[in-house]
Design a protein around this motif. Structure first.
Motif, PDB file in Angstrom:
ATOM      1  N   GLY A   1       4.925 -57.853 -85.556  1.00  0.00           N
ATOM      2  CA  GLY A   1       5.553 -57.168 -86.682  1.00  0.00           C
ATOM      3  C   GLY A   1       4.870 -55.883 -87.085  1.00  0.00           C
ATOM      4  O   GLY A   1       5.405 -55.126 -87.908  1.00  0.00           O
ATOM      5  N   ALA A   2       3.682 -55.607 -86.521  1.00  0.00           N
ATOM      6  CA  ALA A   2       2.965 -54.374 -86.845  1.00  0.00           C
ATOM      7  C   ALA A   2       1.834 -54.198 -85.857  1.00  0.00           C
ATOM      8  O   ALA A   2       1.433 -55.149 -85.162  1.00  0.00           O
ATOM      9  CB  ALA A   2       2.423 -54.394 -88.270  1.00  0.00           C
ATOM     10  N   VAL A   3       1.329 -52.964 -85.780  1.00  0.00           N
ATOM     11  CA  VAL A   3       0.165 -52.694 -84.952  1.00  0.00           C
ATOM     12  C   VAL A   3      -0.866 -51.986 -85.832  1.00  0.00           C
ATOM     13  O   VAL A   3      -0.516 -51.151 -86.669  1.00  0.00           O
ATOM     14  CB  VAL A   3       0.536 -51.828 -83.725  1.00  0.00           C
ATOM     15  CG1 VAL A   3       1.085 -50.480 -84.141  1.00  0.00           C
ATOM     16  CG2 VAL A   3      -0.658 -51.649 -82.795  1.00  0.00           C
ATOM     17  N   GLU A   4      -2.121 -52.374 -85.686  1.00  0.00           N
ATOM     18  CA  GLU A   4      -3.189 -51.804 -86.498  1.00  0.00           C
ATOM     19  C   GLU A   4      -3.587 -50.437 -85.963  1.00  0.00           C
ATOM     20  O   GLU A   4      -3.748 -50.249 -84.754  1.00  0.00           O
ATOM     21  CB  GLU A   4      -4.414 -52.726 -86.475  1.00  0.00           C
ATOM     22  CG  GLU A   4      -4.164 -54.104 -87.054  1.00  0.00           C
ATOM     23  CD  GLU A   4      -4.110 -54.112 -88.578  1.00  0.00           C
ATOM     24  OE1 GLU A   4      -4.515 -53.085 -89.180  1.00  0.00           O
ATOM     25  OE2 GLU A   4      -3.660 -55.111 -89.154  1.00  0.00           O
ATOM     26  N   LEU A   5      -3.732 -49.485 -86.866  1.00  0.00           N
ATOM     27  CA  LEU A   5      -4.189 -48.153 -86.486  1.00  0.00           C
ATOM     28  C   LEU A   5      -5.093 -47.643 -87.594  1.00  0.00           C
ATOM     29  O   LEU A   5      -4.619 -47.249 -88.665  1.00  0.00           O
ATOM     30  CB  LEU A   5      -3.008 -47.203 -86.274  1.00  0.00           C
ATOM     31  CG  LEU A   5      -3.379 -45.768 -85.886  1.00  0.00           C
ATOM     32  CD1 LEU A   5      -4.042 -45.725 -84.521  1.00  0.00           C
ATOM     33  CD2 LEU A   5      -2.145 -44.871 -85.910  1.00  0.00           C
ATOM     34  N   ALA A   6      -6.425 -47.708 -87.323  1.00  0.00           N
ATOM     35  CA  ALA A   6      -7.429 -47.296 -88.312  1.00  0.00           C
ATOM     36  C   ALA A   6      -7.215 -48.069 -89.612  1.00  0.00           C
ATOM     37  O   ALA A   6      -7.252 -49.300 -89.611  1.00  0.00           O
ATOM     38  CB  ALA A   6      -7.362 -45.783 -88.519  1.00  0.00           C
TER      39      ALA A   6
END
Length: 614
Positions: free
Chosen positions: A342-347
């Protein structure tokens, strides 16, 4: 006696002087007569003819515009016109007042006509009124022998049967302006200003004729001495199908957007719709300022051709390009799988997928069918911006298509090259030069600074369907098919994209399945939902606000049909329409039904019954 002799002498001298002066004056007169008769005879004869003979230019009938089936798109209707040659009118204001009463002009109309006469050459005819019936001009025609410089003529005027539906494509005419007169046009001629009318002005206009008329001292016509007929403009047959364009307009309804339909093999434009349109018939004999200002100030921008001039983020339709870039570069994820939660981590932030619970484990095929954002975030991260932008340019994005309609937007393909970023920084668009990783990731799903036109997306769909031939869109029947370039793409890679597009439309998990069911042709396509403003997906209060409609996402759907033997490609864009599947795909379904009804597949295609290309 002496006094008498002196008187007689003085009298004789006076008589001699008188006779001498008479001889001299007669000599001068005779010399002048001889000069006029022999030296200036030709010049004076020409001046006399100019006073006696009036050369009246005859306007040509403009060539008509028809669609691919012969239906009129721009036609000529017969009507009467009232003309004036200002230098032959004794009292212009008085004559205009009389005409105003006879023709029932409004004050604004009378003011407009006066201004037109003032700006025109006094020796050339000026069009005062047009599109008149005989019962309107009969009282004027009956008194022409009392009104020097006024004339009633039979002429034609332009009529557009599909005025609003075809407004951006066909364009409109207006009377010649000062710069047109300087270029050689007459002030009474109508000139193409936009669309086909403008692009093919020289073809449609025709050649002027002339009529020599004998007139009296007051400029009233006595007889016609000689007549050279004008040459009619050439007829133009467009590749456009009016019924398909109407079907697209009806399906789009009152919403704002654009629809482009192209022939897959030739690049012929079958439909080019932009809504809202405007009534092009209002321009004949001059548009009132109030109406023009209303169109200019309308927030929906009816004068903007959204199909060619406006550029928008392509949203998930761009995932086709990202997928092709991944296959070309043999990226690990292009042939592998990932897990969407449902989401991807970016910083310190999250890049979300449209599906809150995620798509779980999936590869490229399912990522395209269900339009998973997380998969393409990660694929874009693997590829880098250079690979994505290069692939987009290979398929004709970021470039003008070359269609014969101006102006045309080229859209924007972002790049991470330092010189480009420096140019952006100097222009003040950004306060930085660095290209961030997250920008590449959102570009891979068709967001960010990436923009395309609906015409470019229709051409992309055409190229995917025909094996990578990027065609120049053509509008004229019989025009040469031009392949601008052939994309170097592996057939297996392209077929993977096509198969995914097929399942977008024809499997229950596909984002366009429900609105595209039951069509006579099996289609392939891709939906897209372009975010307009940054808005939290969880902010239900913000979405319920009254102004939310103008902040709703843009809806896209592009593709081609039939799947097995492609005939047409299309792109549908609905401004603030919401989701591509629910807002744009039904318009494409209407286009396909209309194409079948118009027999577009009968000559070279068998109506597809289903199944994938082996």
């Amino acid at each position: 006696m002496h006094t008498q002799l002196d008187s007689r002498r003085r009298f004789d001298i006076r008589i001699l002087f008188f006779y001498s002066m008479m001889v001299i004056l007669l000599g001068v007169l005779a010399t002048h007569i001889l000069h006029l008769q022999w030296v200036e005879h030709q010049k004076l004869a020409q001046q006399a003819d100019r006073n006696r003979i009036n050369i009246v230019p005859l306007l040509p009938v403009r060539g008509e515009i028809i669609d691919s089936k012969g239906r009129p798109l721009a036609m000529n209707r017969i009507a009467y016109q009232v003309m004036m040659i200002p230098e032959r009118v004794e009292n212009i204001d008085h004559s205009l007042q009389q005409l105003s009463g006879a023709l029932k002009w409004r004050p604004a109309k009378l003011t407009h006509v006066r201004e037109r006469v003032r700006r025109s050459r006094p020796d050339r005819p000026v069009l005062l009124d047009d599109k008149l019936k005989w019962d309107q001009v009969a009282p004027i025609a009956a008194r022409l022998h009392h009104q020097g410089g006024i004339d009633v003529q039979v002429g034609t005027y332009r009529y557009y049967p599909y005025a609003e539906t075809m407004s951006h494509l066909i364009g409109y005419l207006s009377l010649a302006r000062s710069y047109d007169v300087q270029a050689g046009y007459l002030s009474t001629e109508f000139i193409g200003r936009t669309g086909i009318e403008h692009s093919f002005e020289s073809t449609l206009h025709g050649q002027l004729g002339a009529q020599q008329e004998e007139v009296d001292a007051h400029g009233r016509r006595i007889s016609v001495l000689e007549r050279t007929a004008p040459e009619m403009g050439k007829q133009l047959q467009l590749t456009i199908n009016a019924k398909i364009q109407q079907a697209a307009a009806k399906a789009l309804g009152k919403r704002t957007g654009a629809v482009v339909v192209m022939d897959v093999q030739s690049g012929a434009v079958i439909a080019l719709l932009s809504k809202p349109g405007y009534n092009t018939n209002r321009f004949i004999t001059g548009l009132e300022t109030k109406q023009w200002q209303a169109w200019l100030n309308d927030p929906r921008k009816p004068l903007l051709n959204r199909a060619t001039q406006a550029a928008y983020p392509p949203a998930s339709t761009f995932k086709l390009v990202s997928g092709l870039a991944g296959l070309r570069q043999r990226a690990a994820l292009a042939t592998g799988t990932t897990t969407c939660e449902g989401a991807v981590e970016l910083a310190d932030r999250k890049l979300r997928c449209w599906k809150r619970k995620g798509h779980k484990k999936l590869g490229m095929h399912r990522a395209l069918v269900e339009s998973c954002d997380v998969y393409f975030y990660e694929l874009g991260d693997q590829l880098g911006m250079a690979s994505i932008s290069d692939e987009a340019e290979r398929w004709g994005l970021g470039q003008k298509t070359g269609i014969a309609l101006s102006p045309e937007s080229r859209g924007t393909i972002p790049t991470h090259q330092p010189n480009m970023m420096e140019a952006i920084r100097q222009a003040g668009a950004h306060k930085r030069m660095k290209w961030f990783r997250g920008e590449t990731m959102i570009t891979a799903i068709g967001q960010g600074t990436l923009t395309v036109t609906p015409l470019q997306m229709a051409r992309l769909a055409t190229a995917v369907a025909n094996g990578g031939r990027v065609l120049k869109p053509k509008l004229i029947v019989g025009a040469e098919t031009r392949v601008l370039h052939q994309v170097d793409v592996q057939e297996d890679d392209l077929q993977r994209i096509r198969d995914a597009m097929f399942d977008v439309v024809n499997t229950p998990h596909g984002t366009a399945y429900w609105p595209m069911r039951g069509l006579p042709w099996k289609a392939a396509g891709k939906t897209g939902t372009a975010q307009v403003i940054a808005m939290s997906q969880d902010d239900d209060e913000q979405k319920a606000a009254p102004e939310y409609d103008r902040h709703k996402d843009h809806a896209w759907f592009m593709g081609y049909a039939p799947f097995e033997q492609p005939k047409i490609a299309f792109a549908v864009f609905v401004e603030h329409g919401g989701h591509g599947g629910s807002a744009a795909a039904p318009v494409a379904a209407a286009v396909i039904r209309a194409a079948v009804a118009e027999g577009l597949g009968e000559s070279s295609l068998q109506i597809a019954s289903g199944g994938k290309k082996p």
